[in-house]
Design a protein around this motif. Structure first.
Motif, mmCIF file in Angstrom:
data_model
loop_
_atom_site.group_PDB
_atom_site.id
_atom_site.type_symbol
_atom_site.label_atom_id
_atom_site.label_comp_id
_atom_site.label_asym_id
_atom_site.label_seq_id
_atom_site.Cartn_x
_atom_site.Cartn_y
_atom_site.Cartn_z
ATOM 1 N N UNK A 94 0.814 -1.215 0.000
ATOM 2 C CA UNK A 94 0.000 0.000 0.000
ATOM 3 C C UNK A 94 0.852 1.272 0.000
ATOM 4 N N UNK A 95 0.430 2.251 -0.775
ATOM 5 C CA UNK A 95 1.118 3.537 -0.862
ATOM 6 C C UNK A 95 0.136 4.657 -0.503
ATOM 7 N N UNK A 96 0.606 5.610 0.280
ATOM 8 C CA UNK A 96 -0.172 6.813 0.557
ATOM 9 C C UNK A 96 0.460 7.942 -0.237
ATOM 10 N N UNK A 97 -0.276 8.512 -1.185
ATOM 11 C CA UNK A 97 0.238 9.569 -2.044
ATOM 12 C C UNK A 97 -0.285 10.916 -1.564
ATOM 13 N N UNK A 98 0.638 11.791 -1.091
ATOM 14 C CA UNK A 98 0.267 13.070 -0.476
ATOM 15 C C UNK A 98 0.559 14.212 -1.451
ATOM 16 N N UNK A 99 -0.444 14.997 -1.727
ATOM 17 C CA UNK A 99 -0.299 16.061 -2.729
ATOM 18 C C UNK A 99 0.481 17.259 -2.179
ATOM 19 N N UNK A 100 0.973 18.073 -3.101
ATOM 20 C CA UNK A 100 1.693 19.289 -2.748
ATOM 21 C C UNK A 100 0.819 20.514 -2.863
ATOM 22 N N UNK A 101 1.459 21.692 -2.715
ATOM 23 C CA UNK A 101 0.738 22.948 -2.794
ATOM 24 C C UNK A 101 1.069 23.885 -1.650
ATOM 25 N N UNK A 102 2.258 23.729 -1.082
ATOM 26 C CA UNK A 102 2.707 24.650 -0.037
ATOM 27 C C UNK A 102 1.891 24.578 1.239
ATOM 28 N N UNK A 103 1.340 23.390 1.553
ATOM 29 C CA UNK A 103 0.532 23.200 2.772
ATOM 30 C C UNK A 103 -0.700 24.114 2.790
ATOM 31 N N UNK A 104 -0.997 24.750 1.657
ATOM 32 C CA UNK A 104 -2.079 25.750 1.623
ATOM 33 C C UNK A 104 -3.053 25.548 0.474
ATOM 34 N N UNK A 105 -2.585 24.967 -0.602
ATOM 35 C CA UNK A 105 -3.422 24.790 -1.781
ATOM 36 C C UNK A 105 -3.162 23.396 -2.357
#
Length: 327
Positions: A94-105
């Motif tokens: 299993x993989x958890x894919x965490x998106x970016x965006x400067x912790x804001x977007x």
């Protein structure tokens, strides 16, 4: 390590007494960063890039809008799952894919193409949302993602996964968070509020960090320059860097890197500040004979995971790393 944690506990107590800024808590979703806006911006300097869009892969099943957590304000946090339709005799990774965006977007749909491609290779990929700095300050996002890990472990039989091979993976701010999950697994300081804690462990067994910084206070880091506008990290912490360096260190993966840190793959652009603290982190892991791997795409922009010609090589590096680590 014990002395370091005592110091951090004392620091967190001091944080509560400081004047934290809530100016960034607008309560409104910031939609300024997305795949297409990143493409429009990046093609000015890299005109030959191709934006990767969602695939239609017949062998991959997709499950959307899974509620994995409800906050105290009864806010539902969602994730999506991508996995092979074909049954397997072996439990999948299993993989958890965490998106970016400067912790804001940014949002969890950002890496659907990557999730689809990895699912086609036999992995089970989860793409959770988490509270951004318009909604809640650090460490709320960490609490959310720890709960995502618990949800995945509690539902291991449903998705036929091996929770001893759980991988945290992310891009940019998501890469920073993936590394932070890697170094703070089961650490009481970051397990969430009492109502969120449980007997389900939150450690991960490998990390894939795509252009996510390892330290907010490292000389290589560009975070904290508020001279022109409030930086992303300043919004996230609610404190400016100057005069609050210790607070920023509390949110840095490098602070906790040690003997229990899992194997880590770094996939990096040519933008040096986007891997601030990486070499120090690797030196620590080398001291414990923990495997690390680095691949830098020369001349690549920060948003390289979203574009060809870097997308396919990135997928291959991730697959190769995980096969090596979990063979």
């Amino acid at each position: 390590m014990k002395y370091k944690l005592i110091c951090i506990v004392l620091l967190l107590c001091c944080i509560k007494m400081r004047a934290q800024s809530y100016a960034g808590l607008t309560g409104q979703r910031d939609t300024s960063y997305g795949n297409y806006s990143a493409y429009e911006s990046t093609k000015k300097t890299h005109p030959d890039i191709k934006l990767i869009t969602d695939f239609v892969i017949p062998s991959v099943a997709e499950e959307k809008n899974i509620v994995y957590k409800r906050t105290s304000a009864n806010r539902q946090l969602l994730m999506d799952a991508f996995y092979p339709k074909e049954k397997s005799n072996h439990k999948r990774i299993p993989l958890i894919m965490i998106h970016g965006g400067g912790w804001r977007t940014g949002n969890r749909t950002q890496h659907y193409p990557l999730a689809q491609k990895l699912a086609a290779l036999g992995y089970v990929v989860f793409t959770p949302e988490y509270r951004l700095s318009t909604e809640a300050l650090f460490p709320a996002a960490v609490y959310d993602l720890k709960e995502a890990i618990r949800f995945i472990r509690r539902n291991a039989s449903t998705y036929h996964i091996d929770t001893a091979k759980l991988v945290a993976m992310g891009f940019s701010a998501g890469g920073e968070l993936a590394a932070f999950l890697g170094v703070t697994g089961n650490l009481p300081l970051f397990e969430g509020n009492d109502g969120e804690r449980s007997s389900v462990p939150t450690h991960v067994n490998a990390v894939v960090d795509m252009d996510g910084i390892l330290s907010f206070t490292h000389p290589e880091s560009g975070e904290g320059d508020d001279s022109k506008r409030t930086s992303a990290a300043t919004y996230w912490f609610g404190y400016p860097r100057k005069g609050n360096e210790k607070i920023w260190e509390t949110g840095s993966s490098l602070t906790y890197a040690g003997s229990s840190t899992p194997p880590t793959l770094f996939l990096n652009s040519s933008v040096d500040r986007m891997h601030a603290g990486r070499e120090d982190y690797i030196r620590i892991l080398n001291g414990y004979n923990t495997y690390t791997e680095v691949h830098t795409f020369e001349g690549a922009p920060h948003g390289f995971p979203l574009f060809e010609p870097w997308f396919e090589p990135m997928v291959n590096y991730i697959d190769g790393f995980l096969k090596k680590v979990f063979r």
